[in-house]
Structures are given as structure tokens and as C-alpha cells.
Scaffold this motif. Sequence first.
Motif, short mmCIF file in Angstrom:
data_model
loop_
_atom_site.label_atom_id
_atom_site.label_comp_id
_atom_site.label_asym_id
_atom_site.label_seq_id
_atom_site.Cartn_x
_atom_site.Cartn_y
_atom_site.Cartn_z
N ALA A 195 0.77 -1.26 -0.01
CA ALA A 195 0.05 0.02 0.00
C ALA A 195 0.81 1.27 -0.03
O ALA A 195 0.73 2.31 -0.75
CB ALA A 195 -1.07 -0.06 1.17
N THR A 196 1.99 1.05 0.95
CA THR A 196 2.71 2.52 0.98
C THR A 196 3.40 2.58 -0.53
O THR A 196 3.65 3.79 -0.91
CB THR A 196 3.93 2.21 1.96
N VAL A 197 4.02 1.53 -1.07
CA VAL A 197 4.46 1.56 -2.41
C VAL A 197 3.58 2.38 -3.39
O VAL A 197 4.01 3.39 -4.19
CB VAL A 197 5.11 0.17 -2.82
N PHE A 198 2.32 1.69 -3.64
CA PHE A 198 1.67 2.17 -4.60
C PHE A 198 1.11 3.78 -4.44
O PHE A 198 1.02 4.52 -5.21
CB PHE A 198 0.48 1.29 -4.77
N LEU A 199 0.83 4.19 -2.78
CA LEU A 199 0.53 5.23 -2.76
C LEU A 199 1.48 6.48 -3.09
O LEU A 199 1.08 7.39 -3.58
CB LEU A 199 0.23 5.44 -1.11
N ASN A 200 2.63 6.12 -2.73
CA ASN A 200 3.77 7.02 -2.74
C ASN A 200 4.22 6.98 -4.61
O ASN A 200 4.86 8.30 -4.87
CB ASN A 200 4.94 6.82 -2.22
N LEU A 201 3.95 5.99 -5.15
CA LEU A 201 4.45 5.90 -6.69
C LEU A 201 3.33 6.90 -7.43
O LEU A 201 3.74 7.58 -8.34
CB LEU A 201 4.47 4.61 -7.14
N ARG A 202 2.08 6.99 -6.86
CA ARG A 202 1.31 7.75 -7.52
C ARG A 202 0.87 9.11 -7.30
O ARG A 202 -0.02 9.70 -7.52
CB ARG A 202 -0.32 6.82 -7.37
N GLY A 203 1.63 9.47 -6.12
CA GLY A 203 1.30 10.77 -5.53
C GLY A 203 0.45 10.86 -4.57
O GLY A 203 -0.43 12.08 -4.72
N GLY A 204 -0.08 9.88 -4.10
CA GLY A 204 -1.44 9.63 -3.45
C GLY A 204 -1.29 10.38 -2.11
O GLY A 204 -0.22 10.80 -1.36
N ARG A 205 -2.49 10.18 -1.14
CA ARG A 205 -2.39 10.51 0.22
C ARG A 205 -3.22 9.38 0.95
O ARG A 205 -3.71 8.76 0.53
CB ARG A 205 -3.03 11.79 0.67
N TRP A 206 -2.97 9.41 2.20
CA TRP A 206 -3.57 8.30 3.18
C TRP A 206 -4.99 9.00 3.44
O TRP A 206 -5.17 9.34 4.62
CB TRP A 206 -2.93 8.08 4.51
N SER A 207 -5.88 8.75 2.52
CA SER A 207 -7.12 9.13 2.77
C SER A 207 -7.98 8.05 3.14
O SER A 207 -7.57 6.97 3.53
CB SER A 207 -7.83 9.55 1.29
N PRO A 208 -9.36 8.04 3.67
CA PRO A 208 -10.03 7.24 4.47
C PRO A 208 -10.06 6.18 3.37
O PRO A 208 -10.12 4.79 3.76
CB PRO A 208 -11.38 7.82 4.56
N ALA A 209 -10.28 6.46 2.05
CA ALA A 209 -10.12 5.22 0.97
C ALA A 209 -9.17 4.35 0.80
O ALA A 209 -9.10 3.23 1.17
CB ALA A 209 -10.83 5.73 -0.14
N ALA A 210 -8.10 5.09 1.04
CA ALA A 210 -6.65 4.38 0.90
C ALA A 210 -6.48 3.52 2.34
O ALA A 210 -6.02 2.41 2.15
CB ALA A 210 -5.51 5.46 0.83
N LEU A 211 -6.82 3.91 3.43
CA LEU A 211 -6.81 3.34 4.55
C LEU A 211 -7.64 2.17 4.66
O LEU A 211 -7.20 1.01 5.09
CB LEU A 211 -7.05 4.12 5.87
N ALA A 212 -8.66 2.49 4.17
CA ALA A 212 -9.95 1.17 4.16
C ALA A 212 -9.42 0.04 3.33
O ALA A 212 -9.38 -1.06 3.46
CB ALA A 212 -11.23 2.08 3.76
N TRP A 213 -8.93 0.58 1.86
CA TRP A 213 -8.44 -0.81 1.37
C TRP A 213 -7.26 -1.38 1.69
O TRP A 213 -6.85 -2.56 1.56
CB TRP A 213 -7.95 -0.01 -0.22
N THR A 214 -6.22 -0.54 2.35
CA THR A 214 -5.06 -0.95 3.04
C THR A 214 -5.61 -2.13 3.91
O THR A 214 -5.06 -3.28 4.14
CB THR A 214 -4.26 0.03 3.67
N ALA A 215 -6.46 -1.78 4.85
CA ALA A 215 -7.01 -2.76 5.95
C ALA A 215 -7.69 -3.86 5.48
O ALA A 215 -7.60 -4.93 5.60
CB ALA A 215 -8.02 -1.82 6.78
N SER A 216 -8.34 -3.59 4.19
CA SER A 216 -9.05 -4.87 3.35
C SER A 216 -8.01 -5.68 3.06
O SER A 216 -8.07 -6.92 2.88
CB SER A 216 -9.83 -4.21 2.11
#
Length: 272
Positions: A195-216
Amino acid sequence: MAWQSVGASTSSRSLFFAALVGIGFANGVSEKIHQSVSELGLLDALFNTFDISLIVWGSCFAAFATFARAASDQVRRNDMLVGGLAGLSFLAPVPALSWLGLCLIALYLHSTASEAIMRRVAAIVFAMTLPLFWARLLFVAFSDTVLGIDAKLAGWLIGTTPQGNVVPLANGAGSMFIAPGCSSVANLSLAILSATVFLNLRGGRWSPAALAWTASSAIAVVVINVVRIGLIGIYPAQYELIHGPVGASITNWLVLAVVFGIGYHKIGRDAA
């Protein structure tokens, strides 16, 4: 006199720290590579990716790719100091200390970054240490609790009541002992790393959606591991198949598919 650069005019912070990360990573995984080759032989060890998840190898390449996108700022005096300290950990005869050196580099880059991309590569470098160092440290500190949770989940699946990390078989003919190698902790760390790799490669942020998908993703890898343990409890005669190389390979590929699939399709997609 103002500090201008270190070495040739082509020297850059990104290249300097990329080289350090490469050396630290290589030294950190050297123990597992040596052990894998000793036990399986070179070809089988290579096929088994030296008992190191492809997610870990991929995160290393992701770090290099992110370094390559960073600006060519010149190396600073403090960079050399931090690089020297990290280098000492790489030279120590204990490969695990290399992960502490990489943590030092990651924290330093994050605190001194003049651009967002260097903070992102710092996050990837730090996350690389999770499966091969911090997860192991966490397990050593809380092994009884972690194995107890795995045992309870497996017992719930097969309908028996575990005692500690000992789970009675479904047919009542005996019990199985959940060993440290069967813990879900390592796979959990892989989910976080991916999750950390994909988030940072895409310039994303730890949004509620990103956290939820990481938890999933984390929940999914725990389910895969517990199902494997449960199958052993239900079909103990198939222990060698489920727990052996075939079962381990299937489990590893399932974990890779789930973690990579969720990361690729869902995490970091909300980048601005």
C-alpha cells in the motif's frame, strides 16, 4: 566558506542515497539469500525468490525509480555524516543492522526533503524494512499473543477450542502446533508495504479510502493464512501437501495476487 558539493559536479543527493539504499538492502537480504541457497540450491532458491516476497523486491525497484525522478540537488555535509553512520551499520557482521541503517536514511530524508518526492521515497524505504525487520521484532516481543490469535481464528474455522497456540484437529485425533513461521504477521507487513509503495508512486495520500483498502488487503492476507492452517486441521493426512512447498507456493502467490491487485487497482487512485 559555504559548502557547495561533495565529489564531482555530477554528484546528487538522489544518486548518493540511492546507492546507499542499494548497498543496505543487499546486505540486509544477504542472510536470507545465503540460507535459501544453502537449503534449496541456487536454481530452486532463485525460483523461490530466495524466500523473499516479490513485493519486497518490487518495493526496492520502486524506491530506485522514485529516486530517479528526484531533483539533482548536490550532496550536503550532513548527508555525508548520515551516510557514514548508515554505512557503519552495513559493515557490521550482523545483516539485520542494515535495516536500522535504512531507517536512519529514511527518517533523515523525510526530515530534510526540499520536495515531496523525496518524502515519498523516504516512506518507501522505511516501509521496505517492515517485513524483514520490524515484523520480526514485533513477533519476538509479542509472539505468544500473535500465535494465540492465529490459533483462535483457525480453531473457530475448524470448530475446535485451542489452548495457546495448540489447535485440536477437527477429527479429534490429535492437535497441531502453530509455529512462528506460520504467523500472519509477515503477510500483514507485506500488505502495508504494498500500500505504501502504490500510494507514494502515484503521489496519493492516506485518505479514508486508501486506509480502508489497506485494511482490506491486511484482512485478506490473514484470511488466506488462517484458511491454510485450518485446512491442515481438517485434513491432517494432507499435511505435507498443504504445509510443504506446494502449499507454501500457492499461499505466497495468493497473497501476492491479493495484495498487488488491491494496491494496483485501488490504492493511490485519489491522487490530485
